[in-house]
Design an enzyme around this catalytic site. Structure first.
Site, PDB file in Angstrom:
ATOM      1  NE  ARG A  28       5.539  -9.536  17.422  1.00 21.18           N
ATOM      2  CZ  ARG A  28       4.492 -10.021  18.055  1.00 21.18           C
ATOM      3  NH1 ARG A  28       3.580 -10.677  17.390  1.00 21.18           N
ATOM      4  NH2 ARG A  28       4.346  -9.847  19.346  1.00 21.18           N
ATOM      5  CG  HIS A  34       6.018 -17.963  18.331  1.00 21.36           C
ATOM      6  ND1 HIS A  34       4.668 -18.201  18.230  1.00 21.36           N
ATOM      7  CD2 HIS A  34       6.141 -16.885  19.159  1.00 21.36           C
ATOM      8  CE1 HIS A  34       4.007 -17.321  18.954  1.00 21.36           C
ATOM      9  NE2 HIS A  34       4.861 -16.502  19.528  1.00 21.36           N
TER      10      HIS A  34
HETATM   11  P1  ADP Z   1       3.565 -13.548  25.213  1.00 21.61           P
HETATM   12  O1  ADP Z   1       2.156 -13.801  25.662  1.00 21.61           O
HETATM   13  O2  ADP Z   1       4.575 -13.760  26.295  1.00 21.61           O
HETATM   14  O3  ADP Z   1       3.796 -12.276  24.439  1.00 21.61           O
HETATM   15  P2  ADP Z   1       3.729 -14.947  22.692  1.00 21.61           P
HETATM   16  O4  ADP Z   1       3.508 -16.408  22.544  1.00 21.61           O
HETATM   17  O5  ADP Z   1       2.740 -14.042  22.051  1.00 21.61           O
HETATM   18  O6  ADP Z   1       3.847 -14.748  24.234  1.00 21.61           O
HETATM   19  O7  ADP Z   1       5.181 -14.562  22.173  1.00 21.61           O
HETATM   20  C1  ADP Z   1       6.356 -15.118  22.685  1.00 21.61           C
HETATM   21  C2  ADP Z   1       7.563 -14.385  22.124  1.00 21.61           C
HETATM   22  O8  ADP Z   1       7.611 -14.505  20.703  1.00 21.61           O
HETATM   23  C3  ADP Z   1       7.585 -12.883  22.394  1.00 21.61           C
HETATM   24  O9  ADP Z   1       8.931 -12.488  22.633  1.00 21.61           O
HETATM   25  C4  ADP Z   1       7.100 -12.279  21.113  1.00 21.61           C
HETATM   26  O10 ADP Z   1       7.567 -10.967  20.924  1.00 21.61           O
HETATM   27  C5  ADP Z   1       7.720 -13.224  20.112  1.00 21.61           C
HETATM   28  N1  ADP Z   1       7.022 -13.219  18.837  1.00 21.61           N
HETATM   29  C6  ADP Z   1       5.703 -13.383  18.619  1.00 21.61           C
HETATM   30  N2  ADP Z   1       5.416 -13.317  17.308  1.00 21.61           N
HETATM   31  C7  ADP Z   1       6.598 -13.109  16.665  1.00 21.61           C
HETATM   32  C8  ADP Z   1       6.981 -12.926  15.297  1.00 21.61           C
HETATM   33  N3  ADP Z   1       6.074 -12.907  14.325  1.00 21.61           N
HETATM   34  N4  ADP Z   1       8.291 -12.735  15.034  1.00 21.61           N
HETATM   35  C9  ADP Z   1       9.178 -12.697  16.018  1.00 21.61           C
HETATM   36  N5  ADP Z   1       8.904 -12.857  17.324  1.00 21.61           N
HETATM   37  C10 ADP Z   1       7.625 -13.058  17.650  1.00 21.61           C
END
Ligand code: ADP
Length: 154
Positions: A91, A18
């Site tokens: 991802r 993130h």
């Molecule tokens: P949600 O419950 O909305 O999926 P997350 O907190 O899991 O929320 O993720 C928020 C955003 O961050 C999403 O767009 C997700 O794809 C992205 N994300 C999560 N992990 C990664 C990562 N390792 N690299 C890039 N983006 C990520």
């Protein structure tokens, strides 16, 4: 007009993946608001306030980044904070399938908002909050996957 992006998510907890997305998006926007969506039917490992505190601590020296908790539709919150963009990270192909539908629906519901995707850095493809939670529950070492500011006691 200011380019404001909302980066919505659950951030349970925020991971290095993130943080990488936010850092790489910084030059695209004047402001990035990291929005923790509050969904009372979703069971999370960490409380909302704790997740918010971590994010604020991580970005305390970055004036363009702020964090907030919101409830309800993401597009309504965009309208409220005058964000013209939703930022999301990608991802895998399954992320893409899921995100495409949401982005298209959001565009129909609120046409003023554009979703901007940033491809995950290859090093972070396997990093997800859900795997981090599994490791934490089972006393695994998660130090590589979360920023040092994320300190917890279960
Ligand atoms: P949600 O419950 O909305 O999926 P997350 O907190 O899991 O929320 O993720 C928020 C955003 O961050 C999403 O767009 C997700 O794809 C992205 N994300 C999560 N992990 C990664 C990562 N390792 N690299 C890039 N983006 C990520």
């Amino acid at each position: 007009m200011k380019r404001i992006a909302l980066f919505p998510g659950t951030f349970d907890p925020i991971t290095v993946g993130h943080v990488n997305i936010v850092e790489r998006a910084l030059h695209l926007f004047d402001e990035i608001v990291i929005g923790i969506g509050h969904n009372s039917s979703k069971n999370t490992l960490f409380p909302l306030e704790q997740r918010l505190e971590w994010i604020r601590d991580i970005f305390k020296d970055e004036p363009k980044v702020s964090a907030a908790i919101y409830e309800g539709l993401t597009v309504n919150y965009c309208e409220k904070i005058e964000a013209g963009y939703i930022l999301r990270g990608l991802r895998t192909m399954s992320d893409f399938d899921y995100e495409k539908n949401i982005a298209q629906m959001n565009k129909i519901v609120f046409h003023k908002v554009e979703t901007i995707f940033i491809m995950c850095d290859p090093a972070y493809t396997p990093v997800s909050s859900s795997i981090v939670r599994d490791l934490i529950r089972n006393n695994g070492d998660v130090s590589e996957f979360i920023p040092s500011q994320v300190k917890y006691q279960l």
